[in-house]
Write an enzyme that holds these catalytic residues in place. Structure first.
Site, PDB file in Angstrom:
ATOM      1  N   ARG A  64       1.004  -1.845   0.567  1.00 35.17           N
ATOM      2  CA  ARG A  64      -0.137  -0.214  -0.129  1.00 35.17           C
ATOM      3  C   ARG A  64       0.819   0.783  -0.043  1.00 35.17           C
ATOM      4  NH1 ARG A  64      -3.125  -3.238   1.992  1.00 35.17           N
ATOM      5  NH2 ARG A  64      -1.710  -4.595   2.918  1.00 35.17           N
ATOM      6  N   THR A  65       1.756   0.832   0.908  1.00 32.93           N
ATOM      7  CA  THR A  65       2.382   2.635   1.104  1.00 32.93           C
ATOM      8  C   THR A  65       3.436   2.963   0.191  1.00 32.93           C
ATOM      9  OG1 THR A  65       1.750   2.102   3.553  1.00 32.93           O
ATOM     10  CG2 THR A  65       4.319   4.032   2.678  1.00 32.93           C
ATOM     11  N   LYS A  93      25.367  -5.813  -1.689  1.00 24.76           N
ATOM     12  CA  LYS A  93      26.544  -6.099  -1.607  1.00 24.76           C
ATOM     13  C   LYS A  93      27.540  -5.454  -0.213  1.00 24.76           C
ATOM     14  CE  LYS A  93      26.696  -5.932  -6.439  1.00 24.76           C
ATOM     15  NZ  LYS A  93      26.916  -5.334  -7.352  1.00 24.76           N
ATOM     16  N   ARG A 115      11.354   3.333   3.271  1.00 22.62           N
ATOM     17  CA  ARG A 115      10.676   2.572   3.965  1.00 22.62           C
ATOM     18  C   ARG A 115      12.198   1.641   4.349  1.00 22.62           C
ATOM     19  NH1 ARG A 115       5.485  -0.993   4.595  1.00 22.62           N
ATOM     20  NH2 ARG A 115       5.135   1.209   5.013  1.00 22.62           N
ATOM     21  N   HIS A 143       5.598   6.321  11.211  1.00 21.43           N
ATOM     22  CA  HIS A 143       5.064   6.782   9.881  1.00 21.43           C
ATOM     23  C   HIS A 143       3.686   7.588   9.726  1.00 21.43           C
ATOM     24  CE1 HIS A 143       3.893   4.881   6.228  1.00 21.43           C
ATOM     25  NE2 HIS A 143       3.208   3.221   6.383  1.00 21.43           N
TER      26      HIS A 143
HETATM   27  C1  NCD Z   1       2.185  -0.836   8.331  1.00 25.47           C
HETATM   28  C2  NCD Z   1       3.429  -1.223   8.212  1.00 25.47           C
HETATM   29  O1  NCD Z   1       4.118  -1.013   7.320  1.00 25.47           O
HETATM   30  O2  NCD Z   1       4.023  -0.316   9.240  1.00 25.47           O
HETATM   31  N1  NCD Z   1       1.421  -1.003   6.847  1.00 25.47           N
HETATM   32  C3  NCD Z   1       1.011  -0.329   6.170  1.00 25.47           C
HETATM   33  O3  NCD Z   1       2.167   1.103   6.058  1.00 25.47           O
HETATM   34  N2  NCD Z   1       0.396  -0.081   5.188  1.00 25.47           N
HETATM   35  C4  NCD Z   1       1.341  -2.027   9.340  1.00 25.47           C
HETATM   36  C5  NCD Z   1       1.674  -3.265   8.953  1.00 25.47           C
HETATM   37  O4  NCD Z   1       2.926  -3.982   8.018  1.00 25.47           O
HETATM   38  O5  NCD Z   1       1.401  -3.741   9.779  1.00 25.47           O
END
Ligand code: NCD
Length: 500
Positions: A64-65, A93, A115, A143
């Site tokens: 999603r993100t 590497k 991320r 987040h």
């Molecule tokens: C969350 C995350 O990655 O922190 N998901 C997200 O970004 N929608 C929560 C999760 O992974 O459980």
């Protein structure tokens, strides 16, 4: 004002701690307007963003993100470079994070979204490159864009965020979404929070303390979901974060103990507050669904709409960042070293316990701290005489330790080390039998390369080999409260560990 230009000054989106209520409200309103008007291909969007580059750097799994950032960028007419997972990249590497980020900046990326599994990774990258950075999740820390879309969804449903009763359920220890959400909710009035977690996965104490300090409202804790069902208006479910448990056998055991502890079914929801809505950052886990599939059709279920809202939020954020100029602010070392400056040349009294004609006298140390200060200043390695008087009488404090260091003036960094372990030490510089300077040490606002962060998942920890310099913000002097600039963890004097 253009739809996508927001009046906030952020040059990076790293943590909800950086936001004001007004900024959050403005972003929500702009995103809702965008959703309503579907105004994606207008001139004011394209003129700013057309052919600009989004570097999408996902060192950790994401659907999603990542997709919603990339879709948002596509709608803005941007090009996307980057990777989804480190397989096939030079990260495998052993490339340091900073190098990967620098390279994308060198390719003239206009915005970086990233991320990473380490806490503080995004802020570290934001320090390294002159390109705006969006934190799409850093370890268990934060987040923020998820929180903005969560708050948008709550606002869309209830027309307000103030006065709501919100229960967060599941892995509150490792879940970065709930850590950021708590910070976001702290900006609003009279929000009641229940933290529902299995023993061992409770919300970290520093997150609770920050919320309670900022709002004056207590967070209620319970391991039982049924206790909050009839009260909460928002049930924010989360996944148990398997990947953040230790990989050991004990870790597996810990995980098994708590996975599947909460299962929200439509049956369970019959006992719920009629206005209760169910949210989840997603993904949910198919092996042990924390929200059963029969809830999906209920009007209470907001989680798919929540994910959809992410696209609008990220369109707003990305286009905002394209309009900002990021300049590096150099951290100047502060010169206010002393709490009280002393008149030059005060004569030393004859009655002094120990006669030091030239050097530094560290006075009023708490009993027991003399040897500690001696060792952390590395005095045993110096070619100078050091005399320690331990646990002697003090008119001011009853007992004290004193250190007399011959023929040496301590440097500012050495003085800060003293202030970090002793709240009451005072320091005298003596020249030719005269005290030329005396006072208690003031810590600068930022302490660089001095302390080891106690969060083992912090990007600055040497075992991660990211070569991120340790950096702490001195939030409060007495009692000492420091915050790691990168992973945002706070610590007090009892946690101080100086770097070797
Ligand atoms: C969350 C995350 O990655 O922190 N998901 C997200 O970004 N929608 C929560 C999760 O992974 O459980």
């Amino acid at each position: 004002m253009s739809l996508l230009n927001i009046s906030i000054l952020k040059t990076d989106i790293l943590s909800m701690r950086d936001f004001s209520r007004e900024e959050v409200e403005e972003i929500i309103h702009k995103a809702l307007e965008l959703k309503r008007t579907k105004k994606t291909n207008t001139q004011d969007l394209n003129s700013l963003s057309h052919n600009k580059i989004l570097a999408s750097l996902f060192f950790e799994n994401s659907t999603r993100t990542r997709e919603s950032h990339e879709l948002a960028a596509t709608k803005l007419g941007m090009n996307i470079i980057g990777f989804a997972g480190t397989e096939g990249t030079s990260v495998k590497k052993g490339e340091p994070l900073a190098d990967t980020a620098r390279m994308y900046a060198g390719f003239e990326a206009d915005v970086v979204v990233m991320r990473h599994n380490l806490d503080g990774a995004a802020r570290f990258v934001a320090d390294v490159v002159n390109v705006p950075v969006i934190n799409a999740g850093d370890g268990a820390n934060a987040h923020p864009t998820q929180t903005l879309l969560d708050l948008m969804t709550i606002f869309e449903k209830f027309g307000t965020i103030d006065n709501l009763k919100i229960a967060m359920v599941g892995d509150l220890k490792y879940g970065r979404t709930v850590h950021s959400l708590l910070q976001g909710l702290a900006l609003f009035r009279n929000v009641e929070i229940w933290a529902v977690a299995p023993p061992g996965l409770e919300m970290p104490a520093h997150c609770i303390a920050e919320f309670e300090e900022r709002t004056g409202t207590k967070i209620f804790y319970t391991p039982h979901l049924q206790e909050v069902l009839d009260k909460a208006q928002v049930l924010y479910m989360t996944r148990i974060q398997r990947e953040r448990f230790p990989t050991s056998v004990e870790g597996e055991h810990e995980f098994k103990k708590v996975s599947g502890m909460y299962e929200l079914t439509s049956q369970v929801l019959t006992r719920a507050n009629p206005s209760l809505c169910v949210m989840h950052p997603l993904p949910r886990v198919k092996h042990k669904l924390e929200i059963s599939l029969d809830v999906d059709a209920s009007p209470r279920a907001l989680y798919f709409e929540q994910a959809r809202n992410g696209v609008f939020i990220r369109q707003i954020l990305i286009s905002h960042l394209l309009g900002v100029q990021k300049t590096k602010i150099e951290n100047k070392e502060e010169n206010g070293l002393w709490r009280e400056r002393f008149v030059n040349g005060q004569d030393k009294k004859e009655s002094y316990l120990y006669r030091l004609d030239n050097g530094t006298l560290i006075d009023h140390l708490e009993p027991g701290k003399g040897p500690l200060v001696h060792s952390l200043l590395g005095l045993e390695r110096l070619q100078t005489t050091v005399v320690q008087a331990l646990n002697i009488a003090s008119t001011k404090y009853g007992r004290k330790d004193v250190l007399a260091i011959h023929n040496m003036r301590l440097t500012p960094r050495q003085l800060w080390k003293i202030a970090l372990v002793s709240e009451r030490a005072s320091v005298n510089f003596i020249e030719d039998k005269r005290v030329v300077q005396k006072g208690t040490v003031i810590l600068p606002r930022v302490l660089e390369r001095l302390l080891l962060c106690q969060n083992v998942n912090c990007v600055t920890r040497p075992e991660h080999f990211e070569h991120a310099p340790s950096k702490f913000i001195v939030e409060q002097d007495k009692p000492l409260r420091l915050r790691c600039y990168y992973c945002e963890r706070t610590c007090g004097q009892e946690d101080v560990e100086l770097l070797k």
